[in-house]
Design a protein around this motif. Structure first.
Motif, PDB file in Angstrom:
ATOM      1  N   MET A 118       0.844  -1.192   0.000  1.00  0.00           N
ATOM      2  CA  MET A 118       0.000   0.000   0.000  1.00  0.00           C
ATOM      3  C   MET A 118       0.873   1.233   0.000  1.00  0.00           C
ATOM      4  SD  MET A 118      -2.548   1.334   3.006  1.00  0.00           S
ATOM      5  CE  MET A 118      -3.274   2.952   2.931  1.00  0.00           C
ATOM      6  N   VAL A 119       0.673   2.120  -0.957  1.00  0.00           N
ATOM      7  CA  VAL A 119       1.313   3.421  -0.976  1.00  0.00           C
ATOM      8  C   VAL A 119       0.210   4.464  -0.922  1.00  0.00           C
ATOM      9  CG1 VAL A 119       2.814   4.998  -2.219  1.00  0.00           C
ATOM     10  CG2 VAL A 119       3.259   2.541  -2.305  1.00  0.00           C
ATOM     11  N   VAL A 120       0.333   5.416  -0.010  1.00  0.00           N
ATOM     12  CA  VAL A 120      -0.739   6.370   0.221  1.00  0.00           C
ATOM     13  C   VAL A 120      -0.564   7.559  -0.723  1.00  0.00           C
ATOM     14  CG1 VAL A 120      -1.962   7.712   1.968  1.00  0.00           C
ATOM     15  CG2 VAL A 120      -0.744   5.644   2.624  1.00  0.00           C
ATOM     16  N   TYR A 121      -1.008   7.425  -1.963  1.00  0.00           N
ATOM     17  CA  TYR A 121      -0.872   8.487  -2.948  1.00  0.00           C
ATOM     18  C   TYR A 121      -1.904   9.582  -2.696  1.00  0.00           C
ATOM     19  CZ  TYR A 121       2.106   5.316  -5.630  1.00  0.00           C
ATOM     20  OH  TYR A 121       3.125   4.473  -6.024  1.00  0.00           O
ATOM     21  N   LYS A 122      -1.435  10.728  -2.249  1.00  0.00           N
ATOM     22  CA  LYS A 122      -2.249  11.935  -2.096  1.00  0.00           C
ATOM     23  C   LYS A 122      -3.492  11.746  -1.235  1.00  0.00           C
ATOM     24  CE  LYS A 122       0.564  14.370  -4.524  1.00  0.00           C
ATOM     25  NZ  LYS A 122       1.409  15.399  -3.878  1.00  0.00           N
ATOM     26  N   GLY A 149       8.014   6.247   8.243  1.00  0.00           N
ATOM     27  CA  GLY A 149       7.241   7.334   7.652  1.00  0.00           C
ATOM     28  C   GLY A 149       6.017   6.825   6.924  1.00  0.00           C
ATOM     29  N   ARG A 150       6.168   5.745   6.192  1.00  0.00           N
ATOM     30  CA  ARG A 150       5.037   5.158   5.483  1.00  0.00           C
ATOM     31  C   ARG A 150       4.027   4.561   6.457  1.00  0.00           C
ATOM     32  NH1 ARG A 150       8.129   2.564   0.106  1.00  0.00           N
ATOM     33  NH2 ARG A 150       8.561   4.624  -0.811  1.00  0.00           N
ATOM     34  N   ALA A 151       4.517   4.084   7.596  1.00  0.00           N
ATOM     35  CA  ALA A 151       3.604   3.588   8.628  1.00  0.00           C
ATOM     36  C   ALA A 151       2.720   4.719   9.131  1.00  0.00           C
ATOM     37  CB  ALA A 151       4.401   2.976   9.776  1.00  0.00           C
ATOM     38  N   VAL A 152       3.317   5.886   9.369  1.00  0.00           N
ATOM     39  CA  VAL A 152       2.548   7.034   9.851  1.00  0.00           C
ATOM     40  C   VAL A 152       1.551   7.490   8.792  1.00  0.00           C
ATOM     41  CG1 VAL A 152       2.710   9.466  10.504  1.00  0.00           C
ATOM     42  CG2 VAL A 152       4.327   7.809  11.459  1.00  0.00           C
ATOM     43  N   ALA A 153       1.994   7.581   7.530  1.00  0.00           N
ATOM     44  CA  ALA A 153       1.103   8.030   6.456  1.00  0.00           C
ATOM     45  C   ALA A 153      -0.074   7.079   6.285  1.00  0.00           C
ATOM     46  CB  ALA A 153       1.882   8.159   5.155  1.00  0.00           C
ATOM     47  N   GLY A 159       0.277  -3.164   4.181  1.00  0.00           N
ATOM     48  CA  GLY A 159       0.893  -3.643   2.954  1.00  0.00           C
ATOM     49  C   GLY A 159       1.962  -2.759   2.349  1.00  0.00           C
ATOM     50  N   PHE A 160       2.348  -1.660   3.006  1.00  0.00           N
ATOM     51  CA  PHE A 160       3.415  -0.817   2.464  1.00  0.00           C
ATOM     52  C   PHE A 160       4.769  -1.501   2.642  1.00  0.00           C
ATOM     53  CE2 PHE A 160       2.820   0.490   6.888  1.00  0.00           C
ATOM     54  CZ  PHE A 160       4.115   0.446   7.378  1.00  0.00           C
ATOM     55  N   ASP A 211       9.339  -0.930   2.512  1.00  0.00           N
ATOM     56  CA  ASP A 211      10.463  -0.013   2.587  1.00  0.00           C
ATOM     57  C   ASP A 211      10.881   0.335   1.160  1.00  0.00           C
ATOM     58  OD1 ASP A 211      12.489   1.555   3.631  1.00  0.00           O
ATOM     59  OD2 ASP A 211      13.315  -0.028   4.907  1.00  0.00           O
ATOM     60  N   LEU A 212      11.867   1.185   1.013  1.00  0.00           N
ATOM     61  CA  LEU A 212      12.278   1.647  -0.312  1.00  0.00           C
ATOM     62  C   LEU A 212      12.725   0.510  -1.218  1.00  0.00           C
ATOM     63  CD1 LEU A 212      14.273   4.907   0.572  1.00  0.00           C
ATOM     64  CD2 LEU A 212      11.868   4.675  -0.091  1.00  0.00           C
ATOM     65  N   ASP A 213      13.257  -0.563  -0.631  1.00  0.00           N
ATOM     66  CA  ASP A 213      13.745  -1.678  -1.443  1.00  0.00           C
ATOM     67  C   ASP A 213      12.684  -2.752  -1.678  1.00  0.00           C
ATOM     68  OD1 ASP A 213      13.547  -2.827   1.044  1.00  0.00           O
ATOM     69  OD2 ASP A 213      15.643  -3.449   1.183  1.00  0.00           O
ATOM     70  N   GLY A 214      11.452  -2.483  -1.269  1.00  0.00           N
ATOM     71  CA  GLY A 214      10.371  -3.436  -1.479  1.00  0.00           C
ATOM     72  C   GLY A 214      10.211  -4.460  -0.363  1.00  0.00           C
ATOM     73  N   SER A 215      11.055  -4.387   0.665  1.00  0.00           N
ATOM     74  CA  SER A 215      10.971  -5.344   1.771  1.00  0.00           C
ATOM     75  C   SER A 215      10.050  -4.826   2.871  1.00  0.00           C
ATOM     76  CB  SER A 215      12.361  -5.599   2.351  1.00  0.00           C
ATOM     77  OG  SER A 215      12.856  -4.437   2.999  1.00  0.00           O
ATOM     78  N   LYS A 216       9.722  -5.724   3.832  1.00  0.00           N
ATOM     79  CA  LYS A 216       8.915  -5.364   4.991  1.00  0.00           C
ATOM     80  C   LYS A 216       9.638  -5.829   6.266  1.00  0.00           C
ATOM     81  CE  LYS A 216       4.454  -5.954   2.622  1.00  0.00           C
ATOM     82  NZ  LYS A 216       3.176  -6.720   2.659  1.00  0.00           N
ATOM     83  N   PRO A 217      10.730  -5.158   6.629  1.00  0.00           N
ATOM     84  CA  PRO A 217      11.477  -5.601   7.803  1.00  0.00           C
ATOM     85  C   PRO A 217      10.648  -5.506   9.083  1.00  0.00           C
ATOM     86  CG  PRO A 217      12.255  -3.453   7.028  1.00  0.00           C
ATOM     87  CD  PRO A 217      11.325  -3.969   5.995  1.00  0.00           C
ATOM     88  N   ASP A 218      10.663  -6.570   9.861  1.00  0.00           N
ATOM     89  CA  ASP A 218       9.886  -6.635  11.099  1.00  0.00           C
ATOM     90  C   ASP A 218      10.844  -6.919  12.245  1.00  0.00           C
ATOM     91  OD1 ASP A 218       7.912  -6.778  12.973  1.00  0.00           O
ATOM     92  OD2 ASP A 218       6.702  -8.264  11.921  1.00  0.00           O
ATOM     93  N   ALA A 219      11.596  -5.893  12.622  1.00  0.00           N
ATOM     94  CA  ALA A 219      12.695  -6.057  13.575  1.00  0.00           C
ATOM     95  C   ALA A 219      12.235  -6.520  14.949  1.00  0.00           C
ATOM     96  CB  ALA A 219      13.470  -4.746  13.694  1.00  0.00           C
TER      97      ALA A 219
END
Length: 303
Positions: free
Chosen positions: A1-5, A246-250, A276-277, A279-287
């Motif tokens: 998921m990318v929050v476009y506008k 940042g994408r988590a907040v958006a 579903g967002f 990171d920049l490299d397409g991964s979803k790191p869950d530290a």
């Protein structure tokens, strides 16, 4: 998921947006179309006590605008009551409301004294850490939250280090740091009890192992070469860019049903599974899940 506008027309304040998570959050809110007020102590004319002149709030504001939003830099020391009041008065005069408040103020990295009990830790440094990590958040909330409740649907986020569950059962190797980070989780919960009466939502949020400017510098790598650090610290493979939180907040800000999380302790990795967002490299790191599972050797399973 990318929050476009999806946040176009929304107003956000990211308190503590000079670098690291705060900058990543501000930029991703901008990418979603928001107008973002960014604050901090380091400006192009005046550095903070960090002495880091290469990261400024003006640069963060420019990055917000370049991403598609509107960035507004306001130099602010969040321990200065009058400065914070002036900031919120300005937002009130310009817009009359606030849709998103992100409390990301910190500044304690140079005050750590790991693995020292309270009687051995420098007292002035420890108390300064609490002032920077706790008092600043309460001062900002005091002045900014009245703007957030001007209309229903506001979102308040306390950004810290560690989930509430992790911080409740793990000593963070410094009595002062430990208290500061537990306080962030509790503030997110405490404000939720008051904000729910006004139709607003409050949470605490932690990134995972953040590849901030200071962390990359510590390992002697850049964002382009960060994997070189894996030879020294293999677990660094689970790290993430500031854009991930940042994408988590958006995503959370754009969720019409975000109130279901009111009072909860959230993580960037956990919210990536919800929204579903990537990171920049397409991964979803869950530290944090990686840490809680005992740091398994198969790091890729947590990306």
């Amino acid at each position: 998921m990318v929050v476009y506008k999806q946040l176009e027309g929304k107003l956000a304040l990211v308190a503590g947006a000079t670098r690291g998570a705060g900058r990543g959050i501000a930029v991703e809110l901008g990418a979603a179309g928001a107008t973002v007020y960014v604050t901090g102590r380091t400006t192009r004319k005046q550095p903070s006590e960090y002495g880091r002149t290469t990261e400024t709030i003006e640069e963060t504001a420019e990055l917000v605008t370049e991403a598609g939003g509107t960035g507004i830099a306001v130099p602010t020391d969040h321990l200065d009551h009058e400065a914070v009041k002036a900031l919120t008065d300005r937002i009130a005069a310009d817009h009359g409301r606030l849709d998103v408040l992100v409390n990301d103020i910190w500044g304690g990295e140079n005050l750590f004294e790991w693995s020292k009990p309270v009687w051995e830790h420098d007292l002035a440094n420890g108390l300064r850490m609490l002032r920077l990590g706790v008092d600043t958040h309460l001062i900002t909330a005091h002045y900014a939250l009245p703007l957030l409740i001007q209309q229903p649907g506001g979102l308040h986020i306390e950004v810290g280090d560690g989930t509430a569950d992790y911080n409740a059962k793990t000593y963070r190797e410094s009595p002062f740091y430990d208290l500061a980070k537990v306080a962030i989780n509790r503030m997110g919960w405490a404000h939720a009890q008051d904000l729910v009466k006004h139709g607003a939502t409050s949470v605490s949020l932690t990134p995972g192992w953040l590849r901030s400017e200071m962390m990359l510098e510590h390992f002697g790598v850049t964002e382009a070469t960060w994997q070189d650090a894996l030879e020294r610290i293999p677990d660094f493979a689970i790290s993430e860019t500031p854009h991930f939180v940042g994408r988590a907040v958006a995503a959370l800000a754009a969720d019409p049903d975000k109130a279901r999380f009111n009072g909860e302790s959230l993580s960037s990795g956990g919210l990536a599974q919800v929204y579903g967002f990537t990171d920049l490299d397409g991964s979803k790191p869950d530290a944090w899940r990686f840490i809680e599972d005992g740091r398994p050797s198969n790091v890729e399973a947590y990306r």
